[in-house]
Design a protein around this motif. Sequence first.
Motif, PDB file in Angstrom:
ATOM      1  N   ASP A 129       0.806  -1.223   0.000  1.00 56.32           N
ATOM      2  CA  ASP A 129       0.000   0.000   0.000  1.00 56.32           C
ATOM      3  C   ASP A 129       0.838   1.272   0.000  1.00 56.32           C
ATOM      4  OD1 ASP A 129      -2.313  -1.523   0.058  1.00 56.32           O
ATOM      5  OD2 ASP A 129      -2.376  -1.585   2.258  1.00 56.32           O
ATOM      6  N   CYS A 130       2.106   1.173   0.421  1.00 58.86           N
ATOM      7  CA  CYS A 130       2.922   2.393   0.507  1.00 58.86           C
ATOM      8  C   CYS A 130       4.141   2.332  -0.410  1.00 58.86           C
ATOM      9  CB  CYS A 130       3.366   2.629   1.948  1.00 58.86           C
ATOM     10  SG  CYS A 130       4.448   1.344   2.603  1.00 58.86           S
ATOM     11  N   PHE A 131       4.098   1.416  -1.390  1.00 53.04           N
ATOM     12  CA  PHE A 131       5.232   1.239  -2.303  1.00 53.04           C
ATOM     13  C   PHE A 131       5.604   2.541  -2.997  1.00 53.04           C
ATOM     14  CE2 PHE A 131       6.898   0.251  -6.539  1.00 53.04           C
ATOM     15  CZ  PHE A 131       7.969  -0.566  -6.207  1.00 53.04           C
ATOM     16  N   ASP A 132       4.614   3.331  -3.350  1.00 55.79           N
ATOM     17  CA  ASP A 132       4.857   4.581  -4.082  1.00 55.79           C
ATOM     18  C   ASP A 132       4.989   5.779  -3.165  1.00 55.79           C
ATOM     19  OD1 ASP A 132       4.751   3.307  -6.580  1.00 55.79           O
ATOM     20  OD2 ASP A 132       2.561   3.354  -6.569  1.00 55.79           O
ATOM     21  N   ILE A 170      13.915  -1.997  -3.968  1.00 52.88           N
ATOM     22  CA  ILE A 170      12.856  -1.069  -3.547  1.00 52.88           C
ATOM     23  C   ILE A 170      13.445  -0.015  -2.607  1.00 52.88           C
ATOM     24  CG2 ILE A 170      10.693  -0.856  -2.268  1.00 52.88           C
ATOM     25  CD1 ILE A 170       9.978  -3.680  -3.225  1.00 52.88           C
ATOM     26  N   CYS A 171      14.263  -0.458  -1.659  1.00 49.40           N
ATOM     27  CA  CYS A 171      14.888   0.475  -0.708  1.00 49.40           C
ATOM     28  C   CYS A 171      15.759   1.484  -1.443  1.00 49.40           C
ATOM     29  CB  CYS A 171      15.702  -0.313   0.305  1.00 49.40           C
ATOM     30  SG  CYS A 171      16.504   0.690   1.568  1.00 49.40           S
ATOM     31  N   PHE A 172      16.570   0.996  -2.384  1.00 54.93           N
ATOM     32  CA  PHE A 172      17.453   1.875  -3.153  1.00 54.93           C
ATOM     33  C   PHE A 172      16.647   2.868  -3.992  1.00 54.93           C
ATOM     34  CE2 PHE A 172      19.679   2.452  -7.291  1.00 54.93           C
ATOM     35  CZ  PHE A 172      20.699   3.279  -6.845  1.00 54.93           C
ATOM     36  N   THR A 173      15.570   2.387  -4.593  1.00 56.38           N
ATOM     37  CA  THR A 173      14.738   3.262  -5.420  1.00 56.38           C
ATOM     38  C   THR A 173      14.092   4.357  -4.571  1.00 56.38           C
ATOM     39  OG1 THR A 173      14.277   1.417  -6.918  1.00 56.38           O
ATOM     40  CG2 THR A 173      12.813   3.325  -7.037  1.00 56.38           C
ATOM     41  N   MET A 174      13.599   3.980  -3.396  1.00 55.18           N
ATOM     42  CA  MET A 174      13.016   4.983  -2.491  1.00 55.18           C
ATOM     43  C   MET A 174      14.064   6.021  -2.088  1.00 55.18           C
ATOM     44  SD  MET A 174      10.526   2.917   0.139  1.00 55.18           S
ATOM     45  CE  MET A 174       8.904   2.313  -0.354  1.00 55.18           C
TER      46      MET A 174
END
Length: 605
Positions: free
Chosen positions: A229-232, A264-268
Amino acid sequence: MNKVMDQWQESIDKMAKDFAQKTRDFGQRVDQSFKKTPLLQPCAWKITTTHKGLLVESNVNSFNDLSKLVDQFKRTMHISPRDAEQVMEDEKLQMEDHDTSSIHTSSGFSFGVWNAVPQTSSVLPDDYPVDISPELTDSLVDLYCRTPCCSAIRLPIIDTTDFLIRYHHPDPAKKPSDVLIYAVCAMAARNAFQMHVWSKRPAHDTPQYNMGKALSMAYCIKGREELADCFDTPTIDNCQAVFLLSYCNHQNGHNGVNFVYEWICFTMAQEMGLYDEGRELNTKESILVWCLYYYNTWYRVLQGSSNTSPAELEQLHPSSPLPPPQPKPIMDFFMDIDLAGPPQEMIEHYIYTEWYCMIQLQVLRQECMSRLLTSQAAGKLDTTLSKDLLVMQDKLQVFYDGLPAEWKNPDIESIALDQMASFAPEACCISNSFDLVQEENSYYHVDIHEFARFCVLGVHVYYNINKILLYQAFIPPDHVPTSPFSLKCLYTCIDAAYAITQTLDIMVKHHDECNIPLLGFLFANMIYIKLINYNDNQYSEFARRCLQQSVNISKLSKAYLYDFEMTRNLVGAMTQDVLNACGPTALVDDPFAILSPPPFIPQPY
């Protein structure tokens, strides 16, 4: 020293003059024997100084021209003391070429550590039969914040003081994100709960049952649901949560999703600008991106493949340096530590200093291993590898020289004697609560002296891993070296391997060891296996004893009992290596045997 340098300069001058004269005489004889052609271009040359040294550009038509070139080179060349030392170093390496044939890393030294360890590819189930209540969550959050030996020391990306204040804040908008709360609980359940709560239960209550893993998996599933739900929504809370979930999945043996979570962590982090050039990061942001670099580098390089491009590794290298640790706080020894516990800033100082050292070592380790892997993949003589490794050895020495005195060369023998004398050493962290839900009057105690010792010993293990990587390439794979330089490298590797074995022996036999870098055994054992190949009794007996103890000590550890970080797979692969090197009857059931000292090797001067 001045006299030696003057003699060296005179020797170079004499060599240059002799060579120039002989070249001139020989050139005259050759010129008289051959008819010169007018088609040759006029002789010209240029000698310039660059940051890499002297650059010579020339077209030489005769030996007379060559002698003039030598004369000009002699007049241009000025040898500094540092240059002279480098010349002597190069000559030293050339003289012992037969001992440094293993510089190609074809000596059996393998970097495919992860490939040797059986990997678990199964993914987390969709559900897990464990009820998650608000009371249990409150209890695990509190446990995480009060047991730095199991939580912050593994992944120091959470400010536990700030997190606990936010968690109990009456304003919902100021509370941590749900995904971060679940990730923290997953971490606390896997380690701290298992070690300091569940394992303290009476014997008839099955304290050795891996209850922490069951709780951790349940919270990992809840965290995964929240993450969808909070990926973006890239926030520092969500970024920290993803990293913790990645680590917990590895802890639980479901490492197939590690790279996905880290991506995902790196992208955030990228979307939040944490990798922007010129961006100044605060300590929380900086330690997050540097820890991501640390673990990702371990995963990639220890796969033993040079397929990962330097650009790919460089992508995760933060542009902002990690701030150095602050000076050690002064502790008031008159306060009642037994009642009040050590100051939080003292605990944070040791955690941050350990990780600052480990990240520095990882940067050096990545440089070393990437260079060795590149040379290994080339499959031919690498003429610059030895020089590059010598430079890296200097860098490691600079790192060591910059360590605070407390963090240098811990007295392993004295620590071992203290441990034997204490008979039943105190646990680093103790809880008197045996219930799933922590009681309000539960009391946790951090022995700051034991905690500090474990932090120092952890750095000591990784420092010696670096030493092994840098020096092992200079020792031959199948015979005892004979040259002084290779003997020195052999002595350094044996000393480093034995230091790792002794250190891990001490850490594992501690009553409640929480975070043991058993990976160090793999590097120490690589050296011991080399010694067995030397077919020399004084080396092989010592090596066999240490190899046996590496397996016995590992199986004594709580990490093996509860399979933290896939330790059972790691020990299984290590056991097979020991059996292959020593034979099927190599392992003896004597975990408390005293390690034999390393063989005496005369120090070369």
